[in-house]
Structure formats: C-alpha cells, structure tokens
Design a protein around this motif. Structure first.
Motif, PDB file in Angstrom:
ATOM      1  N   ARG A  43     -36.602  25.081  29.914  1.00 12.28           N
ATOM      2  CA  ARG A  43     -35.465  25.178  29.252  1.00 12.28           C
ATOM      3  C   ARG A  43     -34.255  25.346  30.339  1.00 12.28           C
ATOM      4  N   ASP A  44     -33.114  24.775  29.835  1.00 12.92           N
ATOM      5  CA  ASP A  44     -31.957  24.557  30.542  1.00 12.92           C
ATOM      6  C   ASP A  44     -31.252  26.325  30.317  1.00 12.92           C
ATOM      7  N   VAL A  45     -30.820  26.631  31.407  1.00 11.31           N
ATOM      8  CA  VAL A  45     -30.036  27.937  31.211  1.00 11.31           C
ATOM      9  C   VAL A  45     -28.667  27.988  32.086  1.00 11.31           C
TER      10      VAL A  45
ATOM     11  N   SER B  98     -35.429  26.244  34.108  1.00  5.96           N
ATOM     12  CA  SER B  98     -36.362  27.562  33.920  1.00  5.96           C
ATOM     13  C   SER B  98     -37.676  26.970  33.693  1.00  5.96           C
ATOM     14  N   ASP B  99     -38.879  27.038  34.363  1.00  7.97           N
ATOM     15  CA  ASP B  99     -40.016  26.634  34.024  1.00  7.97           C
ATOM     16  C   ASP B  99     -40.803  27.828  33.280  1.00  7.97           C
TER      17      ASP B  99
ATOM     18  N   LEU C 235     -34.852  34.850  35.874  1.00 11.09           N
ATOM     19  CA  LEU C 235     -35.172  33.973  34.617  1.00 11.09           C
ATOM     20  C   LEU C 235     -34.742  32.639  34.552  1.00 11.09           C
ATOM     21  N   SER C 236     -33.631  32.331  35.309  1.00 16.63           N
ATOM     22  CA  SER C 236     -33.107  31.283  35.235  1.00 16.63           C
ATOM     23  C   SER C 236     -33.996  30.308  36.149  1.00 16.63           C
TER      24      SER C 236
ATOM     25  N   THR D 146     -31.150  38.344  32.251  1.00 20.71           N
ATOM     26  CA  THR D 146     -30.479  38.071  30.986  1.00 20.71           C
ATOM     27  C   THR D 146     -30.001  36.632  31.056  1.00 20.71           C
ATOM     28  N   PRO D 147     -30.739  35.478  30.790  1.00 26.46           N
ATOM     29  CA  PRO D 147     -30.451  34.205  30.759  1.00 26.46           C
ATOM     30  C   PRO D 147     -29.487  33.933  29.489  1.00 26.46           C
ATOM     31  N   THR D 148     -28.492  33.069  29.599  1.00 26.41           N
ATOM     32  CA  THR D 148     -27.629  32.758  28.776  1.00 26.41           C
ATOM     33  C   THR D 148     -27.648  31.328  28.595  1.00 26.41           C
TER      34      THR D 148
END
Length: 361
Positions: free
Chosen positions: A131-133, A148-149, A184-185, A84-86
């Motif tokens: 993306r940065d998480v 995260s790639d 997912l991070s 659950t990426p935030t």
C-alpha cells in the motif's frame, strides 16, 4: 452448488464510491481522493468425508487514498517518524495528486471437523500485498509517497467436547503485529480484516475483551474491529464450560487470558480514539529503562473471567445474565508527561454486569 459435497461462494463489496473529486480533480493537499474501493471474497466449500468441511478462501481489497475505518483500522506509532500511517493527497507535481493505492490479498483455509461429541474448527489466513502511504520523511513534489509491504498472519482454532450435560470449549488465537518502533510506512505486519462489524470474539468469548451480550459495550481499543491490539497483534487463550441444569437452563464460566504478539511501549501515550503512540521522551530511562526509545516493555493485556446463565423460560423468551471481570495487564498501562516528567498510569481492573431479555417470534 456444483455437487452435494462442493459449493462455491463469491461476494463483491463496494466499500466506497468516488462521486466527486479524486484523480486530478483537486489540487494539492486539499484534493478529495477517495476511490471506488472494493473487495472481492471467494471460497470453495468441500466436504470430502462426512463431518469434515474444508473451505479454501481468497480475498482481495483495493483502495485508493483514504477508505472506510472498518477496512483500515487506525493504529498508533511514533508521531512524525513513520508510525500512524496517513493516506492524504500530497502534491507530486504542478496540479497533480498522489493516488495512494493499496492491494491487499488474503489467502487461507477455514475448516470444521465433527466426530460425535468432538468438534474442531481451525482457521489460518496469510495476508500480503502493498500500500502507498504518505512518506513522513519526504518533501512534497519529490518523495511524498512510500510503499509499505503487507505481511501478516491470523490463526484461530476452536475445539469443543460434550460429556452428558457438560459442554467444554477451548480456543486459541494468534495474529501477528508490529513493534512499537517499526516504521509502518515500510512494513505492515498487523492483520487487517475487511470488516468484523466490531464483533470479533463476540460469539460467547467475552464481554469486555469482546463485544458484550448487550451489544452496547464493544471490545475496547481495536480488539473487536482489528482483531489485534492496535499495531501489536494478539495472542489469546479461552476456556469455557457450560452445564445444562435442565433443558431450559444453562450456566457457564469462562476464563480467557490475552497478550500482544509484540510488546507494547507503555511509556507512550494513549490517544482518544483508540491508538497508542510511543514516546521518545528522555524520562523513559527513569520511568522504565526497557521502554526507552520506543522499545516494547509489556505484552500482557489481562485476563477476563465470566459467570453467566441462559434461561429459556417460555416459548420465544430467553433471559441472559452475565457478570464479567477483567484483571488488567501491564500492556494497558500508559504514560503522560507531567511537569516535564514522564509519569506512568497504571491500568485499573474493569467489570460489567448485564441482563438481557430476548423475544423471538
């Protein structure tokens, strides 16, 4: 239009506009960080020979912080352990705020080949970027951000053939996904469309697994918005036959079974809003040994069957009738903890019946 057989297309999308806050305008976790998110979609449409259209496509999405739920569909995972990426702002230093940037690139080709009564339409896209998480294991002020790639695939092919009054269609869809225990991070392997308007596969390929003809019932979970089921991806076949009883009256039947690309952990819990969180509850070993420790145990989503007709009974007036039934699969099962015991909840079959009258003028 550069030539009769060459056309180019460019679309710019302003997804969000940063009007207040952002950057260093806020402090700590309460800062308002929503950037000037945008997407650029480019393609070249080439017709090398009559009946063959080829369309190479490239798209890029840039987002800062949180963004539209259409461009970044929410998915579940392991609560507090990398699922659950935030993308909320976190303090990196005194008075500083994390930017959480995302660059998502999609490249591929869309094509169509028509040869008399035969038509084939393949689509292949590869998605990459980073993306940065928020780092679920980090501490504010030190390692609050993880990168995260992104690496995901989408393949979709449709074929059709007409034999007199009989029109036969087939379809196959595959999109990659993440395992239930993936962080997912670190890796994002499920495909992320910029926007499907909730209508993926709604072009006559279902009324339960896809948005129905009434436009009231959308595809459940993330099948219509994110293409895959949650983070698990999707694999689906479709077989459809339409028979023209008269020039104004068509009847059709559809059968479409679907699976996830990665097995779902059905010992997890379904969260209102569409996401699935897997569970590390110790009772996993009793309820389903294969699911212990957030390991996937089911991939069959189910099979949808449709029967319908379309009657164009007057100029500008069309009546559509359809009945749909979903034979639910094990991937839709969930669990809940009752009195300290993890209890399986079996998914039930679903059905719908729709009548639609359209007036065009």
């Amino acid at each position: 239009t550069w030539a009769p057989t060459v056309k180019s297309h460019v679309t710019f999308v302003q997804i969000e506009e940063e009007l207040t806050g952002g950057g260093t305008g806020g402090t700590g976790a309460t800062a308002f960080v929503r950037g000037d998110d945008f997407a650029l979609i480019t393609s070249v449409e080439v017709t090398p020979i009559k009946g063959l259209d080829i369309r190479p496509t490239y798209a890029v999405l840039w987002a800062q912080g949180a963004t539209s739920g259409a461009a970044r569909v929410a998915v579940g995972g392991i609560p507090g352990a990398g699922g659950t990426p935030t993308f909320a702002a976190k303090t990196v230093g005194p008075g500083a705020v994390a930017t959480h940037e995302e660059w998502r690139h999609t490249i591929g080709v869309d094509a169509r080949w028509r040869l008399g009564p035969l038509s084939i339409e393949p689509t292949l896209f590869y998605q990459f970027g980073a993306r940065d998480v928020d780092n679920p294991f980090g501490t504010p002020g030190a390692d609050a951000i993880r990168k995260s790639d992104i690496s995901a695939w989408l393949f979709d092919v449709k074929a059709s053939h007409r034999i007199g009054a009989l029109f036969l269609e087939g379809r196959y869809l595959y999109t990659s996904g993440n395992r239930p225990m993936d962080q997912l991070s670190r890796d994002t392997n499920y495909y992320q469309p910029i926007d499907t308007d909730t209508a993926y596969m709604a072009d006559g390929w279902g009324n339960i697994l896809a948005q129905g003809i009434d436009s009231f019932n959308g595809a459940f979970r993330t099948l219509g918005t994110g293409i895959g089921l949650d983070r698990y991806g999707r694999q689906q076949f479709g077989f459809k036959a339409t028979y023209s009883l008269s020039p104004a009256l068509d009847s059709y039947g559809l059968v479409t079974p679907a699976w996830t690309a990665r097995s779902v952990d059905t010992d997890g819990t379904h969260v209102v809003g569409g996401t699935m969180n897997c569970s590390t509850h110790s009772a996993d070993s009793t309820a389903n040994p294969r699911g212990q420790g957030c390991r996937g145990d089911e991939s069959y989503i189910g099979t949808e069957a449709n029967l319908g007709l379309t009657w164009r009974f007057a100029p500008g007036l069309t009546l559509d009738l359809v009945g749909a039934y979903l034979f639910a699969g094990g991937a839709l099962d969930t669990s809940e903890v009752r009195d300290g015991v993890l209890t399986k909840r079996r998914a039930e079959d679903a059905y719908t019946g729709v009548a639609r009258l359209r007036l065009a003028f």
